[in-house]
Write an enzyme that holds these catalytic residues in place. Structure first.
Site: not given
Ligand code: BGP
Length: 496
Positions: A392, A204
């Site tokens: 993701e 990201e």
């Molecule tokens: C993205 C990241 C991840 C992951 C995901 C979910 O932004 O790359 O590392 O964690 O989001 O977010 P969260 O864990 O805050 O629910």
């Protein structure tokens, strides 16, 4: 028309070392920026703890995606007694990797996205020699993946910079960090030649604009530092692509973008323009890393803000010559914007925005948008015409073990049914070149945004709570068996 995915489609799941691996100080690993972040919740921000070595005074700054985070004069991020840091144990992949990869194999994974913890290989980031024990660990992991025919997809930097680089160099603001990173990337690509074919340079990358400490170890949260940090990361990405070509032409290097399509709340042209400009802000990072050039508007923006890049001769030629091979992205949700004051504000992944009246949300306020993947894929394909990869996507749910001892995660299955159908349409109806799909947090792990355990994404439950208690035992949820069927049918059978 055959409504499935191509036979070589890479189905799998995704994780990140700082949220999953644990063993934060084992076998020579150094501290990373993630190791000084406490847990929080939906309403309470995570804290980055610090000490002033001169006086012994301690304190914290709150992790925020909306407002600047700045450390007081003389403060150094540090692990403090009495604080709880979820990255220190994660869900202990370090000691459960054989069991976890076996579970992935059972689901039929073709790919497993994981990150290498930079500070496990170069504990201080600027060391002359790598840490052999760290290198050995990932070698074992990749060989284990190969046993099940699983292709590793490796993120080189996922929200963790060796802490020493943050303290000594102000993270990615310093050009010297480019050399440290490229040396790390080369070390890894050489060592895992033949074992790893797919790499992502920065998780990201656009998150540097919202949270520069999290994404780039930058302790001065201002426009100049963020612009310089991004420039240095772009150069590091280009040099990594160049190195990959030299080390092994089989390697493919991708960008990783946090992508949330932005919708205008109304047909008011002012709202449409606001949505367009907000998307441009995100796409700036892919315009450079994937497209190979800075867009024209950014120079006007930098000029207006008084930002001056410390660029050097040859920088822009390098960016143009070595863009990435493919564009990967995270996409959970869409966001909505308006210039009117009547929108109810929404929480979300990185961009807040206003609430979309057509969409429901999960318990953390993230909108559940059944068409988001098709929209995102079309937008990115039309702009870049490079292979895409969803690395993701998923939903955070506070799963409970039912009376029968099982986890009936209907909400997750329903979210994934909609999302996979949406990307299937993008492939079948829109002709988009999509390499694969890795569902986020395939085995439960710590949330990046809140540091919680209760915000679970996995197909496999891990017994661990927000206070760090639990046996770490693994338990497949209903979605585990569902996803197995989806993969076996190449996405044709999405039924419960
Ligand atoms: C993205 C990241 C991840 C992951 C995901 C979910 O932004 O790359 O590392 O964690 O989001 O977010 P969260 O864990 O805050 O629910």
């Amino acid at each position: 028309m055959q409504e499935t995915f191509p036979k070589n489609f890479l189905w799998g799941g995704a994780t990140a070392a700082n949220q999953y691996e644990g063993a934060y100080d084992e076998d020579g690993k150094g501290l990373s920026t993630a190791d000084v972040m406490t847990n929080g919740s939906h309403t309470q921000a995570r804290k980055i703890t610090w000490i002033k070595p001169e006086t012994g005074e301690t304190g914290y700054v709150e992790l925020s995606f909306q407002k600047p985070m700045n450390f007081p004069e003389g403060a150094v991020p540090a692990v403090l007694d009495g604080c709880y840091y979820p990255s220190h144990t994660g869900t202990d992949f370090y000691h459960h990797y054989e069991e976890d990869i076996k579970l992935m194999g059972e689901m039929g994974f073709k790919v497993f996205r994981l990150s290498i913890n930079w500070s496990r290989i170069f504990p201080n980031g600027d060391d002359a020699e790598p840490n052999e024990k760290g290198l050995k660990f990932y070698e074992k992991v990749f060989k284990e993946c190969r046993k099940y025919g699983i292709e590793p997809l490796v993120t080189l930097s996922h929200y963790e910079t060796p802490l020493n680089l943050a303290i000594k160099y102000n993270g990615w603001t310093d050009r010297r960090v480019i050399d440290f990173y490229v040396n790390y990337a080369k070390t890894v690509m050489k060592r895992y030649k033949g074992l790893v074919k797919y790499y992502l340079t920065f998780n990201e990358i656009n998150c540097i604009y919202m949270a520069p400490f999290l994404a780039a170890g930058i302790m001065t949260d201002d426009e100049q530092s963020k612009a310089q940090g991004a420039h240095n990361q772009f150069l590091a990405s280009a040099l990594t692509v160049k190195a990959a070509r030299e080390i092994d032409p089989e390697i493919k290097v991708g960008q990783m973008l946090a992508y949330q399509p932005v919708y205008a709340l109304t047909a008011d042209p002012a709202d449409q323009l606001a949505a367009l400009k907000q998307m441009d802000r995100t796409l700036f990072y892919s315009d450079v890393q994937t497209g190979g050039r800075y867009p024209d508007w950014i120079w006007k923006d930098y000029e207006a803000k008084g930002i001056k890049l410390a660029d050097q001769a040859g920088d822009y030629e390098l960016l143009a010559k070595y863009p990435v091979d493919f564009l990967s992205f995270s996409c959970y949700s869409s966001s909505t914007t308006t210039t009117h004051n009547d929108g109810e504000s929404a929480s979300g992944n990185l961009l807040g925005g206003v609430k979309n009246p057509y969409l429901k949300t999960n318990d953390w306020g993230w909108a559940i948008d059944p068409d988001v993947l098709r929209i995102a894929l079309n937008q990115l394909w039309d702009r870049y015409h490079k292979p895409l990869w969803i690395v993701e996507n998923g939903i955070g749910v506070n799963d409970q073990i039912a009376a029968d001892g099982k986890i009936h995660d209907k909400e997750r299955i329903s979210y994934l049914q909609q999302n996979i159908a949406s990307m299937r349409d993008a492939v079948n109806l829109d002709g988009i070149d999509l390499m694969g799909y890795t569902m986020w947090g395939c085995i439960d792990l710590v949330s990046a945004g809140t540091g919680e355990m209760r915000k679970r994404y996995g197909f496999v439950y891990v017994d661990r709570d927000d206070r760090g208690q639990g046996s770490l035992k693994r338990l497949p949820k209903d979605s585990f068996y569902w996803y197995k069927k989806v993969i076996a049918s190449d996405g044709a059978d999405l039924s419960d």
